[in-house]
Scaffold this motif. Structure first.
Motif, PDB file in Angstrom:
ATOM      1  N   ALA A 157      61.167  -1.058  15.714  1.00  0.00           N
ATOM      2  CA  ALA A 157      61.717  -0.049  14.933  1.00  0.00           C
ATOM      3  C   ALA A 157      61.061   0.355  13.666  1.00  0.00           C
ATOM      4  O   ALA A 157      61.044   1.437  13.216  1.00  0.00           O
ATOM      5  N   THR A 158      60.172  -0.636  13.028  1.00  0.00           N
ATOM      6  CA  THR A 158      59.352  -0.340  12.013  1.00  0.00           C
ATOM      7  C   THR A 158      58.280   0.753  12.364  1.00  0.00           C
ATOM      8  O   THR A 158      58.123   1.567  11.524  1.00  0.00           O
ATOM      9  N   GLY A 159      57.554   0.421  13.369  1.00  0.00           N
ATOM     10  CA  GLY A 159      56.728   1.520  13.967  1.00  0.00           C
ATOM     11  C   GLY A 159      57.130   2.681  14.265  1.00  0.00           C
ATOM     12  O   GLY A 159      56.406   3.629  14.109  1.00  0.00           O
ATOM     13  N   LEU A 160      58.411   2.633  14.766  1.00  0.00           N
ATOM     14  CA  LEU A 160      59.037   4.121  15.205  1.00  0.00           C
ATOM     15  C   LEU A 160      59.337   4.666  13.835  1.00  0.00           C
ATOM     16  O   LEU A 160      59.401   5.915  13.975  1.00  0.00           O
ATOM     17  N   THR A 161      59.710   4.071  12.960  1.00  0.00           N
ATOM     18  CA  THR A 161      60.005   4.675  11.300  1.00  0.00           C
ATOM     19  C   THR A 161      58.706   5.589  11.098  1.00  0.00           C
ATOM     20  O   THR A 161      59.173   6.880  10.721  1.00  0.00           O
ATOM     21  N   PHE A 162      57.638   5.067  11.054  1.00  0.00           N
ATOM     22  CA  PHE A 162      56.448   6.026  11.054  1.00  0.00           C
ATOM     23  C   PHE A 162      56.519   7.360  11.647  1.00  0.00           C
ATOM     24  O   PHE A 162      56.227   8.259  11.204  1.00  0.00           O
ATOM     25  N   VAL A 163      57.020   7.309  12.762  1.00  0.00           N
ATOM     26  CA  VAL A 163      56.850   8.557  13.822  1.00  0.00           C
ATOM     27  C   VAL A 163      58.238   9.449  13.377  1.00  0.00           C
ATOM     28  O   VAL A 163      57.961  10.453  13.263  1.00  0.00           O
ATOM     29  N   LEU A 164      59.245   8.888  13.191  1.00  0.00           N
ATOM     30  CA  LEU A 164      60.341   9.418  13.006  1.00  0.00           C
ATOM     31  C   LEU A 164      60.022  10.363  11.585  1.00  0.00           C
ATOM     32  O   LEU A 164      60.562  11.487  11.346  1.00  0.00           O
ATOM     33  N   LEU A 165      59.547   9.635  10.548  1.00  0.00           N
ATOM     34  CA  LEU A 165      59.243  10.388   9.316  1.00  0.00           C
ATOM     35  C   LEU A 165      58.438  11.555   9.447  1.00  0.00           C
ATOM     36  O   LEU A 165      58.539  12.513   8.608  1.00  0.00           O
ATOM     37  N   THR A 166      57.460  11.749  10.468  1.00  0.00           N
ATOM     38  CA  THR A 166      56.884  12.990  10.764  1.00  0.00           C
ATOM     39  C   THR A 166      57.564  14.004  11.725  1.00  0.00           C
ATOM     40  O   THR A 166      57.162  14.912  12.114  1.00  0.00           O
ATOM     41  N   ALA A 167      58.916  13.676  11.782  1.00  0.00           N
ATOM     42  CA  ALA A 167      59.805  14.563  12.679  1.00  0.00           C
ATOM     43  C   ALA A 167      59.306  14.403  14.274  1.00  0.00           C
ATOM     44  O   ALA A 167      59.566  15.346  15.159  1.00  0.00           O
ATOM     45  N   GLY A 168      58.862  13.220  14.465  1.00  0.00           N
ATOM     46  CA  GLY A 168      58.327  12.954  16.009  1.00  0.00           C
ATOM     47  C   GLY A 168      59.323  12.217  16.569  1.00  0.00           C
ATOM     48  O   GLY A 168      60.292  11.854  16.084  1.00  0.00           O
ATOM     49  N   ILE A 169      58.802  11.604  17.806  1.00  0.00           N
ATOM     50  CA  ILE A 169      59.602  10.630  18.458  1.00  0.00           C
ATOM     51  C   ILE A 169      58.804   9.924  19.333  1.00  0.00           C
ATOM     52  O   ILE A 169      57.789  10.420  19.948  1.00  0.00           O
ATOM     53  N   ASP A 170      59.100   8.628  19.842  1.00  0.00           N
ATOM     54  CA  ASP A 170      58.396   8.018  20.694  1.00  0.00           C
ATOM     55  C   ASP A 170      59.199   6.955  21.485  1.00  0.00           C
ATOM     56  O   ASP A 170      59.886   5.987  21.098  1.00  0.00           O
ATOM     57  N   LEU A 171      59.511   7.619  22.709  1.00  0.00           N
ATOM     58  CA  LEU A 171      60.279   6.836  23.727  1.00  0.00           C
ATOM     59  C   LEU A 171      59.669   5.907  24.804  1.00  0.00           C
ATOM     60  O   LEU A 171      60.275   5.243  25.302  1.00  0.00           O
ATOM     61  N   SER A 172      58.348   5.646  24.180  1.00  0.00           N
ATOM     62  CA  SER A 172      57.700   4.884  24.981  1.00  0.00           C
ATOM     63  C   SER A 172      57.450   3.300  24.698  1.00  0.00           C
ATOM     64  O   SER A 172      56.855   2.537  25.438  1.00  0.00           O
ATOM     65  N   VAL A 173      58.249   3.027  23.627  1.00  0.00           N
ATOM     66  CA  VAL A 173      57.805   1.757  22.953  1.00  0.00           C
ATOM     67  C   VAL A 173      58.673   0.646  23.976  1.00  0.00           C
ATOM     68  O   VAL A 173      57.874  -0.663  23.824  1.00  0.00           O
ATOM     69  N   GLY A 174      59.598   0.758  24.341  1.00  0.00           N
ATOM     70  CA  GLY A 174      60.354  -0.325  25.372  1.00  0.00           C
ATOM     71  C   GLY A 174      59.267  -0.463  26.347  1.00  0.00           C
ATOM     72  O   GLY A 174      58.926  -1.826  26.887  1.00  0.00           O
ATOM     73  N   SER A 175      58.538   0.501  27.206  1.00  0.00           N
ATOM     74  CA  SER A 175      57.712   0.224  28.140  1.00  0.00           C
ATOM     75  C   SER A 175      56.258  -0.366  27.290  1.00  0.00           C
ATOM     76  O   SER A 175      55.538  -1.380  28.249  1.00  0.00           O
ATOM     77  N   VAL A 176      55.665   0.089  26.379  1.00  0.00           N
ATOM     78  CA  VAL A 176      54.613  -0.789  25.606  1.00  0.00           C
ATOM     79  C   VAL A 176      55.211  -2.152  25.673  1.00  0.00           C
ATOM     80  O   VAL A 176      54.255  -3.266  25.915  1.00  0.00           O
ATOM     81  N   MET A 177      56.381  -2.508  25.083  1.00  0.00           N
ATOM     82  CA  MET A 177      56.637  -4.159  25.151  1.00  0.00           C
ATOM     83  C   MET A 177      56.678  -4.712  26.363  1.00  0.00           C
ATOM     84  O   MET A 177      56.007  -5.636  26.565  1.00  0.00           O
ATOM     85  N   PHE A 178      56.851  -3.888  27.691  1.00  0.00           N
ATOM     86  CA  PHE A 178      56.765  -4.682  29.067  1.00  0.00           C
ATOM     87  C   PHE A 178      55.409  -4.807  29.312  1.00  0.00           C
ATOM     88  O   PHE A 178      55.109  -5.888  29.874  1.00  0.00           O
ATOM     89  N   VAL A 179      54.676  -3.843  29.147  1.00  0.00           N
ATOM     90  CA  VAL A 179      53.405  -3.803  29.537  1.00  0.00           C
ATOM     91  C   VAL A 179      52.666  -4.845  28.874  1.00  0.00           C
ATOM     92  O   VAL A 179      51.872  -5.725  29.367  1.00  0.00           O
ATOM     93  N   SER A 180      52.848  -5.207  27.485  1.00  0.00           N
ATOM     94  CA  SER A 180      52.199  -6.059  26.697  1.00  0.00           C
ATOM     95  C   SER A 180      52.587  -7.437  27.110  1.00  0.00           C
ATOM     96  O   SER A 180      51.790  -8.398  27.218  1.00  0.00           O
TER      97      SER A 180
END
Length: 328
Positions: free
Chosen positions: A55-78
């Motif tokens: 959620a900390t990493g996603l906060t950086f994206v949200l602050l720029t008015a963006g969105i990142d829906l792929s973080v759960g998949s990145v966790m899985f792949v990692s």
């Protein structure tokens, strides 16, 4: 009287996550005396570490008015890559390094599609969400991988008396907080989120900022997957599934806006993630029906979006210019 009501309304919205957190603590403490045990709060911190990091990493994206829906998949792949390397007898430090590099590359791919190809973030990250989930299932052959005992020992380790997951969570939160509040990069992120056109005219390289925040999000998602896998010692086909929604809810509950320009990691995102984990923990202790968990999570997400909408409506109202008529 109207001014007092308006100030109370502003204060309640500004500190909504804190008020909800206190209400949740009070409710579950009444339902079960075991909830207030010191070791239970330590468990909440340990269990929430992975969510806080992503959620900390996603906060950086949200602050720029963006969105990142792929973080759960990145966790899985990692986690899948880590599992394969650990089972193959590779050093754990090498597996960790490869995982973090994979997260950076994943974030860079998202950033390239968004900044160079001009595809909207929602579509890009939705596509990479499905790609990552499919790639992870192919890599694991849709089977659970039980990892060596050495992996679990890392998750159970304590450094200066602090559990390893909590230490990693604290490190990420502190570094992110300092980056957002004490650096030019952080100020540029807020400027871009408030008004990208104005930031561009002021000389800010908005494409670089956007590129950087998606790399940060990918890195934090990979690190979150690493922290989660050393805790459970196994990688299942559902690993990281729907964690992006919990991460978004945590950031927004903590005060981040889906429209960009507002939010903070400390205490905002940290408190939001702890609130979600506290509710999950309380439901388990209260022996609630497991089928209620998705309903509770959906209610949390709805509450997060509602609070964000109310905050933005209040902000627009405060910025509205009131022109008084000239006296006759």
């Amino acid at each position: 009287m109207n001014n007092i009501v308006a100030r109370l309304s502003q204060g309640s919205l500004r500190h909504a996550s804190t008020l909800i957190f206190l209400a949740v603590l009070a409710a579950f403490s009444l339902l079960s005396p075991r909830f207030l045990a010191a070791n239970n709060f330590v468990n909440i911190l340990i269990q929430s570490a992975s969510t806080v990091i992503v959620a900390t990493g996603l906060t950086f994206v949200l602050l720029t008015a963006g969105i990142d829906l792929s973080v759960g998949s990145v966790m899985f792949v990692s986690a899948a890559v880590a599992g394969k390397m650990a089972l193959a007898g590779q050093p754990l430090w090498l597996a960790a390094l490869v995982i973090l590099l994979a997260g950076v590359l994943y974030g860079a791919f998202n950033a390239l599609c968004i900044t160079w190809l001009r595809i909207i973030p929602f579509i890009v990250t939705l596509a990479t969400l499905y790609f990552g989930r499919g790639f992870g299932l192919w890599l694991t052959e849709t089977r659970a991988m039980n990892l060596p005992e050495s992996v679990l020992r890392i998750g159970a380790a304590r450094i200066a008396g602090i559990p390893f997951p909590v230490l990693m969570m604290a490190l990420v939160v502190v570094v992110a907080h300092l980056a957002l509040t004490r650096t030019t990069f952080g100020r540029q992120i807020y400027a871009m989120g408030n008004d990208a056109d104005a930031a561009r005219k002021a000389g800010i390289r908005t494409e670089r900022i956007q590129f950087a925040v998606y790399i940060i999000s990918g890195f934090c998602a990979a690190l979150s997957g690493l922290v989660a896998v050393v805790q459970v010692g196994a990688v299942s086909p559902s690993f990281g599934n729907q964690r992006e929604f919990a991460a978004i809810a945590a950031a927004v509950l903590g005060g981040a806006s889906l429209f960009g320009g507002r939010g903070a990691v400390l205490p905002g995102t940290l408190l939001g993630a702890l609130l979600i984990q506290t509710i999950e923990n309380g439901l388990v202790i209260a022996n609630a029906d497991p089928y209620l968990y998705p309903l509770v999570m959906s209610a949390i997400i709805f509450l997060a979006v509602l609070l964000d909408s109310l905050r933005n409506r209040q902000l627009r109202r405060s910025q509205r210019r009131h022109i008084r008529p000239l006296p006759e």
